[in-house]
Scaffold this motif. Structure first.
Motif, mmCIF file in Angstrom:
data_model
loop_
_atom_site.group_PDB
_atom_site.id
_atom_site.type_symbol
_atom_site.label_atom_id
_atom_site.label_comp_id
_atom_site.label_asym_id
_atom_site.label_seq_id
_atom_site.Cartn_x
_atom_site.Cartn_y
_atom_site.Cartn_z
ATOM 1 N N ARG A 100 0.832 -1.206 0.000
ATOM 2 C CA ARG A 100 0.000 0.000 0.000
ATOM 3 C C ARG A 100 0.866 1.256 0.000
ATOM 4 N NH1 ARG A 100 -4.268 2.253 4.595
ATOM 5 N NH2 ARG A 100 -5.076 3.948 3.303
ATOM 6 N N THR A 101 1.933 1.244 0.792
ATOM 7 C CA THR A 101 2.851 2.387 0.804
ATOM 8 C C THR A 101 3.415 2.629 -0.586
ATOM 9 O OG1 THR A 101 3.440 1.912 3.111
ATOM 10 C CG2 THR A 101 4.947 3.319 1.867
ATOM 11 N N ALA A 102 3.809 1.547 -1.265
ATOM 12 C CA ALA A 102 4.364 1.669 -2.614
ATOM 13 C C ALA A 102 3.323 2.228 -3.578
ATOM 14 C CB ALA A 102 4.870 0.317 -3.098
ATOM 15 N N LEU A 103 2.079 1.784 -3.462
ATOM 16 C CA LEU A 103 1.018 2.292 -4.325
ATOM 17 C C LEU A 103 0.873 3.802 -4.176
ATOM 18 C CD1 LEU A 103 -1.502 1.878 -6.174
ATOM 19 C CD2 LEU A 103 -2.816 1.537 -4.077
ATOM 20 N N LEU A 104 0.895 4.276 -2.939
ATOM 21 C CA LEU A 104 0.688 5.696 -2.682
ATOM 22 C C LEU A 104 1.867 6.559 -3.106
ATOM 23 C CD1 LEU A 104 -0.981 5.239 0.798
ATOM 24 C CD2 LEU A 104 -2.060 6.359 -1.150
ATOM 25 N N THR A 105 3.069 6.001 -3.052
ATOM 26 C CA THR A 105 4.248 6.788 -3.408
ATOM 27 C C THR A 105 4.657 6.602 -4.864
ATOM 28 O OG1 THR A 105 5.628 5.025 -2.461
ATOM 29 C CG2 THR A 105 5.158 6.928 -1.061
ATOM 30 N N ASP A 106 4.366 5.446 -5.442
ATOM 31 C CA ASP A 106 4.691 5.227 -6.861
ATOM 32 C C ASP A 106 3.672 5.871 -7.789
ATOM 33 O OD1 ASP A 106 6.833 3.769 -5.979
ATOM 34 O OD2 ASP A 106 6.000 1.806 -6.504
ATOM 35 N N ALA A 107 2.520 6.286 -7.244
ATOM 36 C CA ALA A 107 1.458 6.850 -8.081
ATOM 37 C C ALA A 107 1.818 8.220 -8.636
ATOM 38 C CB ALA A 107 0.161 6.952 -7.273
ATOM 39 N N VAL A 108 2.814 8.880 -8.034
ATOM 40 C CA VAL A 108 3.193 10.231 -8.462
ATOM 41 C C VAL A 108 4.648 10.237 -8.906
ATOM 42 C CG1 VAL A 108 1.508 11.379 -6.982
ATOM 43 C CG2 VAL A 108 3.796 10.873 -6.093
ATOM 44 N N ASP A 109 5.027 11.261 -9.672
ATOM 45 C CA ASP A 109 6.422 11.365 -10.094
ATOM 46 C C ASP A 109 7.273 11.930 -8.958
ATOM 47 O OD1 ASP A 109 6.026 14.156 -10.064
ATOM 48 O OD2 ASP A 109 5.710 14.258 -12.224
ATOM 49 N N ASP A 110 8.575 11.981 -9.162
ATOM 50 C CA ASP A 110 9.479 12.401 -8.099
ATOM 51 C C ASP A 110 9.240 13.839 -7.673
ATOM 52 O OD1 ASP A 110 10.515 9.897 -8.168
ATOM 53 O OD2 ASP A 110 12.515 10.452 -8.906
ATOM 54 N N ASP A 111 8.852 14.702 -8.600
ATOM 55 C CA ASP A 111 8.574 16.090 -8.234
ATOM 56 C C ASP A 111 7.412 16.165 -7.250
ATOM 57 O OD1 ASP A 111 10.607 17.087 -9.800
ATOM 58 O OD2 ASP A 111 9.316 17.567 -11.515
ATOM 59 N N ASP A 112 6.367 15.387 -7.506
ATOM 60 C CA ASP A 112 5.228 15.358 -6.596
ATOM 61 C C ASP A 112 5.598 14.724 -5.258
ATOM 62 O OD1 ASP A 112 3.118 16.706 -7.614
ATOM 63 O OD2 ASP A 112 1.965 14.961 -8.237
ATOM 64 N N LEU A 113 6.505 13.763 -5.311
ATOM 65 C CA LEU A 113 6.884 13.043 -4.102
ATOM 66 C C LEU A 113 7.605 13.953 -3.115
ATOM 67 C CD1 LEU A 113 6.428 10.058 -3.365
ATOM 68 C CD2 LEU A 113 8.773 9.602 -4.060
ATOM 69 N N VAL A 114 8.378 14.902 -3.611
ATOM 70 C CA VAL A 114 9.137 15.786 -2.719
ATOM 71 C C VAL A 114 8.420 17.102 -2.451
ATOM 72 C CG1 VAL A 114 11.308 14.781 -3.516
ATOM 73 C CG2 VAL A 114 10.468 16.864 -4.599
ATOM 74 N N ARG A 115 7.317 17.361 -3.160
ATOM 75 C CA ARG A 115 6.597 18.618 -2.994
ATOM 76 C C ARG A 115 5.717 18.563 -1.748
ATOM 77 N NH1 ARG A 115 4.119 18.746 -7.776
ATOM 78 N NH2 ARG A 115 5.857 19.932 -8.696
ATOM 79 N N GLN A 116 5.587 19.694 -1.083
ATOM 80 C CA GLN A 116 4.642 19.791 0.023
ATOM 81 C C GLN A 116 3.312 20.297 -0.527
ATOM 82 O OE1 GLN A 116 5.322 22.624 3.305
ATOM 83 N NE2 GLN A 116 4.847 20.933 4.695
ATOM 84 N N HIS A 117 2.297 19.461 -0.477
ATOM 85 C CA HIS A 117 1.010 19.798 -1.073
ATOM 86 C C HIS A 117 0.140 20.646 -0.156
ATOM 87 C CE1 HIS A 117 1.749 17.267 -4.558
ATOM 88 N NE2 HIS A 117 2.258 16.391 -3.723
#
Length: 438
Positions: A22-39
């Protein structure tokens, strides 16, 4: 090694891997820019949550339980949630996406290796694999937090799931919960956390509980009746917050001509009037209840409605009994990306006929977060004890984003009364008058 111990090791391995998927699903769903961005300043960058769950796994399982050498002692301070507020975390020298994924893989490999060798007895931390269960629940809690971050994310949809089931039965308005004592909390649930313990007797006067959560349609009537414009429905603290925060509707609601639209995980559509309302804070929930001529249930009332079986006089693990949650019982685990309408899970109803107490939306209660009589912090004060007091209100029951491993009839969540980025809704209660008791 006994068969029971072997089954426990197998269960731990399955839960660890299921959770990591589940963790992988939530983090792999976005690109690296989204992964490091604070939403949102309310939330961490997703990459912080990813490395944080690995760091907690390393601290408790690799180093403490396993007695192994540290993997990355140098990052402990970066991923200590008490050292850095969420709003400040993007400025930290965090592990990047590639490094974070490599780190959590390394930690997990060491954990699976030591799982075969660690005695699951002798220490309170290892008996019944408690530390492993604690880590599973911790990661699942962060998965729900990451799901809330996805809800705050702006951009094209990246998560998909089938719609929840339709109603299978009609649910009535309210049910009577008889007065008297019941057992609250637990002293026997192997993976229960410290704030759920110990089991103790609480005498609860008779009361009425709504059979279902407050729906969008019901909440929209509160708005249409000027609920956000009339201080009489709000406490002074609640009204001050409503004005300061300019609250006019649940979070993510948008006015669409004569009705409302809702943006959910990147998709905007008309609000479903039959779904439970979600993304309301405690103050909004309390104001709605006052407008409806009712109140929020206390935490003890909520748990009695969820667990007490009048036929046997005992408290069940869940509203439906002692069986672990199955798909026909409750809307849990991100199987769906929305709460289900009332009556969608008749197999999950309590003996009194209260529906969907587990899953769908976290339910605000009137109670402050506090320890039970005989509470003892374990294995560290920062999980629960440092949050005790009137600043935090208790929520119960879990949401569609809560995993079954992190949700029980005794499970307690808490948050500031102004928070509404969480998947929070409400269910009303009221006192029972003597004339209604027969």
């Amino acid at each position: 090694m006994t068969d029971e111990t072997e089954r426990l090791r197998d269960r731990v391995a399955v839960e660890l891997e299921r959770t990591r998927a589940r963790t992988a699903l939530l983090t792999d769903a976005v690109d690296d820019d989204d992964l490091v961005r604070q939403h949102s300043p309310l939330m961490s960058p997703l990459v912080w949550d990813l490395a944080h769950v690995g760091n907690q796994e390393e601290l408790w399982l690799v180093r403490d339980v396993g007695g192994r050498d540290p993997v990355r002692r140098d990052i402990d301070e970066l991923y200590d949630a008490f050292q850095h507020p969420r709003r400040d975390r993007p400025q930290l020298p965090l592990l990047g996406p590639v490094e974070a994924r490599g780190y959590v893989r390394t930690v997990r490999d060491k954990v699976l290796d030591l799982l075969d060798a660690v005695p699951l007895e002798g220490r309170r931390l290892t008996t019944d694999a408690f530390a492993f269960g604690m880590i599973v629940q911790h990661e699942q809690q962060h998965d729900e937090t990451m799901l809330a971050t996805h809800q705050l994310r702006v951009g094209a949809p990246v998560l998909t799931a089938p719609s929840p089931p339709d109603a299978a039965v009609r649910v009535g308005d309210e049910v009577l919960i008889p007065g008297g004592p019941f057992t609250m909390g637990t002293s026997t649930e192997a993976w229960a956390l410290d704030n759920e313990r110990p089991a103790h007797t609480v005498d609860v006067p008779a009361f009425f509980m709504d059979a279902a959560c407050v729906t969008n349609g019901e909440y929209a009537r509160f708005i249409a009746d000027g609920g956000y414009d009339q201080p009489r429905w709000w406490t002074p603290e609640g009204w001050e917050h409503r004005v300061r925060a300019d609250l006019t509707a649940p979070m993510h609601w948008l006015r669409d001509r004569d009705w409302w639209a809702y943006t959910r995980f990147g998709r905007t559509e008309a609000v479903n009037p039959d779904e439970p309302v979600v993304h309301v804070c405690f103050h909004e929930a309390q104001a709605y209840a006052a407008w409806a001529g009712k109140r929020l249930p206390t935490e003890a009332e909520w748990e009695k409605a969820a667990r007490f079986d009048p036929a046997t006089g005992r408290s069940r693990r869940y509203p439906w009994g002692d069986e672990d949650p199955q798909e026909h019982h409750a809307n849990l685990g991100q199987r769906h990306l929305a709460p289900a309408v009332a009556g969608a899970y008749p197999a999950g109803a309590s003996p009194a006929g209260v529906h969907q107490l587990i899953g769908d939306v976290w339910e605000w209660t009137a109670s402050d977060f506090a320890g039970y009589p005989g509470f003892a912090a374990f294995p560290y004060r920062e999980y629960s004890e440092v949050f005790f007091g009137p600043k935090y209100k208790v929520l119960r029951g879990g949401s569609f984003g809560t995993d079954a491993a992190a949700c029980r009839g005794t499970f307690r969540n808490w948050d500031y009364p102004i928070r509404r980025q969480i998947f929070s809704g409400l269910r009303c209660a009221r006192d029972a008058h003597l004339s209604e008791l027969g």
